[in-house]
Design a protein around this motif. Structure first.
Motif, short mmCIF file in Angstrom:
data_model
loop_
_atom_site.label_atom_id
_atom_site.label_comp_id
_atom_site.label_asym_id
_atom_site.label_seq_id
_atom_site.Cartn_x
_atom_site.Cartn_y
_atom_site.Cartn_z
N LEU A 134 -30.54 -13.47 -16.97
CA LEU A 134 -31.73 -14.29 -17.16
C LEU A 134 -31.50 -15.36 -18.22
CD1 LEU A 134 -34.94 -14.64 -16.72
CD2 LEU A 134 -35.07 -13.41 -18.90
N LEU A 135 -30.73 -15.03 -19.25
CA LEU A 135 -30.52 -15.95 -20.36
C LEU A 135 -29.70 -17.17 -19.95
CD1 LEU A 135 -29.68 -13.32 -23.13
CD2 LEU A 135 -31.92 -14.26 -22.50
N GLU A 136 -29.17 -17.15 -18.73
CA GLU A 136 -28.34 -18.26 -18.26
C GLU A 136 -28.98 -19.03 -17.11
OE1 GLU A 136 -24.10 -17.32 -17.92
OE2 GLU A 136 -24.50 -15.43 -18.92
N ILE A 137 -30.30 -18.84 -16.90
CA ILE A 137 -30.96 -19.68 -15.90
C ILE A 137 -30.90 -21.13 -16.37
CG2 ILE A 137 -32.47 -17.83 -15.09
CD1 ILE A 137 -34.73 -19.05 -16.74
N THR A 158 -28.46 -23.95 -21.96
CA THR A 158 -27.90 -24.74 -23.07
C THR A 158 -28.08 -24.05 -24.42
OG1 THR A 158 -29.97 -25.99 -23.25
CG2 THR A 158 -28.22 -26.93 -21.88
N ALA A 159 -29.01 -23.11 -24.52
CA ALA A 159 -29.21 -22.38 -25.78
C ALA A 159 -28.08 -21.38 -26.03
CB ALA A 159 -30.55 -21.65 -25.76
N ARG A 160 -27.35 -21.01 -24.97
CA ARG A 160 -26.21 -20.09 -25.08
C ARG A 160 -26.59 -18.79 -25.80
NH1 ARG A 160 -21.40 -21.78 -23.82
NH2 ARG A 160 -20.38 -20.42 -25.35
N LEU A 161 -27.74 -18.26 -25.44
CA LEU A 161 -28.21 -17.04 -26.08
C LEU A 161 -27.29 -15.86 -25.82
CD1 LEU A 161 -32.06 -17.30 -25.37
CD2 LEU A 161 -30.86 -17.74 -27.53
N HIS A 162 -26.56 -15.91 -24.71
CA HIS A 162 -25.66 -14.80 -24.38
C HIS A 162 -24.50 -14.68 -25.36
CE1 HIS A 162 -23.76 -18.31 -22.52
NE2 HIS A 162 -22.62 -17.64 -22.56
N THR A 163 -24.32 -15.68 -26.22
CA THR A 163 -23.22 -15.63 -27.19
C THR A 163 -23.62 -14.94 -28.50
OG1 THR A 163 -23.75 -17.79 -28.17
CG2 THR A 163 -22.29 -17.78 -26.25
N TYR A 164 -24.90 -14.63 -28.66
CA TYR A 164 -25.38 -13.94 -29.86
C TYR A 164 -25.46 -12.45 -29.55
CZ TYR A 164 -26.75 -18.63 -31.40
OH TYR A 164 -26.76 -19.95 -31.75
N SER A 165 -24.41 -11.73 -29.90
CA SER A 165 -24.27 -10.34 -29.46
C SER A 165 -25.41 -9.45 -29.94
CB SER A 165 -22.93 -9.77 -29.93
OG SER A 165 -22.81 -9.84 -31.34
N HIS A 166 -25.88 -9.64 -31.17
CA HIS A 166 -26.95 -8.78 -31.68
C HIS A 166 -28.26 -9.07 -30.96
CE1 HIS A 166 -27.43 -12.48 -33.93
NE2 HIS A 166 -28.53 -12.06 -34.51
N PHE A 167 -28.49 -10.33 -30.60
CA PHE A 167 -29.68 -10.66 -29.84
C PHE A 167 -29.60 -10.06 -28.44
CE2 PHE A 167 -31.61 -13.33 -26.58
CZ PHE A 167 -32.94 -13.29 -26.97
N VAL A 168 -28.44 -10.19 -27.79
CA VAL A 168 -28.26 -9.67 -26.44
C VAL A 168 -28.49 -8.16 -26.40
CG1 VAL A 168 -26.57 -9.26 -24.61
CG2 VAL A 168 -26.74 -11.52 -25.67
N ALA A 169 -27.95 -7.45 -27.38
CA ALA A 169 -28.11 -6.00 -27.42
C ALA A 169 -29.59 -5.62 -27.55
CB ALA A 169 -27.31 -5.41 -28.58
N MET A 170 -30.30 -6.34 -28.40
CA MET A 170 -31.72 -6.07 -28.60
C MET A 170 -32.52 -6.40 -27.34
SD MET A 170 -34.06 -7.64 -31.67
CE MET A 170 -32.71 -7.30 -32.82
N TYR A 171 -32.22 -7.55 -26.75
CA TYR A 171 -32.90 -7.97 -25.52
C TYR A 171 -32.68 -6.96 -24.40
CZ TYR A 171 -33.19 -10.44 -21.05
OH TYR A 171 -33.44 -10.78 -19.74
#
Length: 202
Positions: free
Chosen positions: A154-157, A162-175
């Protein structure tokens, strides 16, 4: 970080809709959701505002709440949820990226995006009522990501990539954790757990 009443309403829209509420005022009459929204204002908005030192923090919070409470409380949540793919990137992502850059608390933002992802893919709220998500800015390849078994897709729709949220590992784990809990136990259960752990109200 620039925040306005639309940002605040977006923080409420998807979780409250999934809980089965129909309007903003219905959701805010629930202490669980009003505390969650107050925490967002106090923890994620007020630290970035140039408030006068002689103004009480409660007064500042109430000023933010009053900005939208008088005119938008009867707004249907289904309308606020409409086309989040175009709203979230401009209203929420800049704030989230600021929080990530400053290593600040991102629990509420992760919770919101988890709620948004569940809203797009579940088609039924916590009370078992069916709905059809409507997002005009999602293309066929975006819907493939929305419905992927990998919730991080979903974070790559297209509107969020462009926010590249998938590169923030701690955010991804929480999400990912929040997506799993919402799917298994519902949005209200997770918000109560966050409140118990003081993640939503600290």
């Amino acid at each position: 970080m620039h925040t306005n009443n639309q940002d605040i309403l977006m923080m409420l829209a998807y979780p409250a809709f999934l809980a089965g509420y129909q309007t903003v005022d219905e959701a805010l009459n629930d202490q669980l959701f009003s505390s969650y929204l107050s925490a967002f204002i106090e923890q994620d908005v007020m630290p970035f505002t140039d408030a006068q030192s002689d103004i009480n923090q409660d007064e500042i919070r109430n000023q933010w709440l009053n900005q939208f409470a008088t005119s938008t409380t009867t707004d249907p949540l289904v309308s606020l949820c409409f086309d989040g793919a175009s709203k979230l990137p401009s209203l929420i992502l800049p704030a989230l990226l600021d929080l990530l850059a400053q290593n600040r608390d991102i629990h509420r933002m992760a919770f919101l995006l988890a709620a948004y992802g569940h809203y797009l893919s579940a088609n039924v709220d916590d009370k078992g009522v069916s709905y059809e998500p409507n997002s005009a800015h999602l293309h066929r390849h975006d819907w493939a990501k929305v419905n992927s078994d990998n919730v991080v897709a979903l974070l790559e729709i297209s509107t969020m990539a462009t926010a590249r949220l998938h590169t923030y590992s701690h955010f991804v784990a929480m999400y990912k954790s929040y997506r799993t809990q919402i799917a298994k136990y519902g949005i209200v259960f997770l918000l109560k757990q966050m409140t118990y752990k003081r993640l939503a109200v600290q």
